[in-house]
Write a protein that holds these residues in place. Sequence first.
Motif, PDB file in Angstrom:
ATOM      1  N   UNK A   9      10.600   6.482 -15.259  1.00 20.51           N
ATOM      2  CA  UNK A   9      10.944   7.632 -14.423  1.00 20.51           C
ATOM      3  C   UNK A   9      10.177   8.892 -14.798  1.00 20.51           C
ATOM      4  N   UNK A  10       9.702   8.971 -16.042  1.00 22.07           N
ATOM      5  CA  UNK A  10       8.946  10.136 -16.508  1.00 22.07           C
ATOM      6  C   UNK A  10       7.461   9.910 -16.220  1.00 22.07           C
ATOM      7  N   UNK A  11       6.870  10.779 -15.389  1.00 20.85           N
ATOM      8  CA  UNK A  11       5.469  10.620 -15.002  1.00 20.85           C
ATOM      9  C   UNK A  11       4.544  10.645 -16.213  1.00 20.85           C
ATOM     10  N   UNK A  12       4.810  11.543 -17.154  1.00 19.38           N
ATOM     11  CA  UNK A  12       3.943  11.668 -18.325  1.00 19.38           C
ATOM     12  C   UNK A  12       4.037  10.424 -19.213  1.00 19.38           C
ATOM     13  N   UNK A  35      10.460   4.969  -9.893  1.00 20.22           N
ATOM     14  CA  UNK A  35      11.818   4.664  -9.440  1.00 20.22           C
ATOM     15  C   UNK A  35      11.909   3.164  -9.217  1.00 20.22           C
ATOM     16  N   UNK A  36      13.141   2.671  -9.106  1.00 20.78           N
ATOM     17  CA  UNK A  36      13.324   1.255  -8.847  1.00 20.78           C
ATOM     18  C   UNK A  36      12.760   0.854  -7.493  1.00 20.78           C
ATOM     19  N   UNK A  37      13.002   1.687  -6.467  1.00 18.09           N
ATOM     20  CA  UNK A  37      12.526   1.364  -5.124  1.00 18.09           C
ATOM     21  C   UNK A  37      11.006   1.326  -5.067  1.00 18.09           C
ATOM     22  N   UNK A  38      10.363   2.291  -5.740  1.00 20.34           N
ATOM     23  CA  UNK A  38       8.895   2.306  -5.764  1.00 20.34           C
ATOM     24  C   UNK A  38       8.361   1.081  -6.489  1.00 20.34           C
ATOM     25  N   UNK A  39       9.011   0.713  -7.584  1.00 16.59           N
ATOM     26  CA  UNK A  39       8.592  -0.471  -8.328  1.00 16.59           C
ATOM     27  C   UNK A  39       8.748  -1.723  -7.479  1.00 16.59           C
ATOM     28  N   UNK A  41       8.542  -2.010  -4.260  1.00 19.77           N
ATOM     29  CA  UNK A  41       7.458  -2.052  -3.279  1.00 19.77           C
ATOM     30  C   UNK A  41       6.135  -2.465  -3.926  1.00 19.77           C
ATOM     31  N   UNK A  42       5.856  -1.922  -5.120  1.00 23.52           N
ATOM     32  CA  UNK A  42       4.591  -2.224  -5.784  1.00 23.52           C
ATOM     33  C   UNK A  42       4.537  -3.662  -6.298  1.00 23.52           C
ATOM     34  N   UNK A  43       5.679  -4.216  -6.652  1.00 24.54           N
ATOM     35  CA  UNK A  43       5.693  -5.628  -7.054  1.00 24.54           C
ATOM     36  C   UNK A  43       5.194  -6.497  -5.908  1.00 24.54           C
ATOM     37  N   UNK A  44       5.609  -6.163  -4.689  1.00 25.53           N
ATOM     38  CA  UNK A  44       5.207  -6.934  -3.514  1.00 25.53           C
ATOM     39  C   UNK A  44       3.740  -6.695  -3.166  1.00 25.53           C
ATOM     40  N   UNK A  45       3.300  -5.429  -3.232  1.00 31.02           N
ATOM     41  CA  UNK A  45       1.943  -5.105  -2.782  1.00 31.02           C
ATOM     42  C   UNK A  45       0.873  -5.326  -3.849  1.00 31.02           C
ATOM     43  N   UNK A  46       1.190  -5.012  -5.114  1.00 25.81           N
ATOM     44  CA  UNK A  46       0.181  -5.109  -6.175  1.00 25.81           C
ATOM     45  C   UNK A  46       0.213  -6.433  -6.916  1.00 25.81           C
ATOM     46  N   UNK A  47       1.282  -7.190  -6.776  1.00 24.22           N
ATOM     47  CA  UNK A  47       1.422  -8.508  -7.406  1.00 24.22           C
ATOM     48  C   UNK A  47       1.116  -8.507  -8.906  1.00 24.22           C
ATOM     49  N   UNK A  56      16.089   3.104 -17.691  1.00 24.34           N
ATOM     50  CA  UNK A  56      16.695   4.210 -16.953  1.00 24.34           C
ATOM     51  C   UNK A  56      15.766   4.695 -15.842  1.00 24.34           C
ATOM     52  N   UNK A  57      16.164   4.450 -14.601  1.00 25.97           N
ATOM     53  CA  UNK A  57      15.415   4.888 -13.432  1.00 25.97           C
ATOM     54  C   UNK A  57      16.343   5.715 -12.558  1.00 25.97           C
ATOM     55  N   UNK A  58      15.823   6.592 -11.695  1.00 29.38           N
ATOM     56  CA  UNK A  58      16.697   7.514 -10.963  1.00 29.38           C
ATOM     57  C   UNK A  58      17.607   6.871  -9.931  1.00 29.38           C
ATOM     58  N   UNK A  59      17.222   5.700  -9.404  1.00 27.60           N
ATOM     59  CA  UNK A  59      18.040   5.076  -8.358  1.00 27.60           C
ATOM     60  C   UNK A  59      18.842   3.885  -8.861  1.00 27.60           C
ATOM     61  N   UNK A  60      18.221   3.018  -9.604  1.00 28.26           N
ATOM     62  CA  UNK A  60      18.937   1.913 -10.234  1.00 28.26           C
ATOM     63  C   UNK A  60      18.171   1.492 -11.486  1.00 28.26           C
TER      64      UNK A  60
END
Length: 225
Positions: A9-12, A35-39, A41-47, A56-60
Amino acid sequence: MIRVLVVDDDYHVAHAHALSVSRIPGFEVVGEAHSGAEAQELVVSARPQLLLLDMYLPDFSGLELVRKLSAAGERVPDFLLVTAARDIDSVRTAMQLGAFYYLVKPFSFAALREQLEAYRTWAERVDRAPHADQQMIDTLFSLRATPSRRAAATSTLQPTMARVLEIVTSAASPIGAAEVADILGASRPTAQRYLATLVKKQLLDLDLTYGATGRPEHRYLPRRP
């Protein structure tokens, strides 16, 4: 190359972890998620093959991400937890869901490199194995032990096992149980038992060579660093 998605969750922190991963030969960072949602999506697109996953992520949570991917029928990448969570329930759940390892923050670059190199060796063995007999399964599970734990194991070897280790490590090429038995002056089953134990202790590697008959020939060599 092993494709890695860094999830934090921390960009740095995520960027620092990505830079660390990129320094280790055999790994390439294919994305950073915060975030969990971004991850998801990237699991599907970046494989990615491996997730460097914060709890600890902001959504789940990171572990909930693993559950969601599985429930959605997606291929769940292997994952290595990198988290400040120290409660035993988190550790137990991570193990139940199949985490390769669990690194507690803060940790050093050396600690991360050690775990990633252990994962790389394990993944290479999985990719090379056409099928899994019990000995191969034992080897794959033992490869999850890291070098620091392997070093501690050498101090407890009894003399004959230490001699078997010396025979293999001094051989010019991978060596079989029959050859070890001849040098040791023992039976082949006895040598085989010692060799299998040394593989489990992460002190030797097992090399399976498949000949024309399709039957594997078991040969042993020093554990790769």
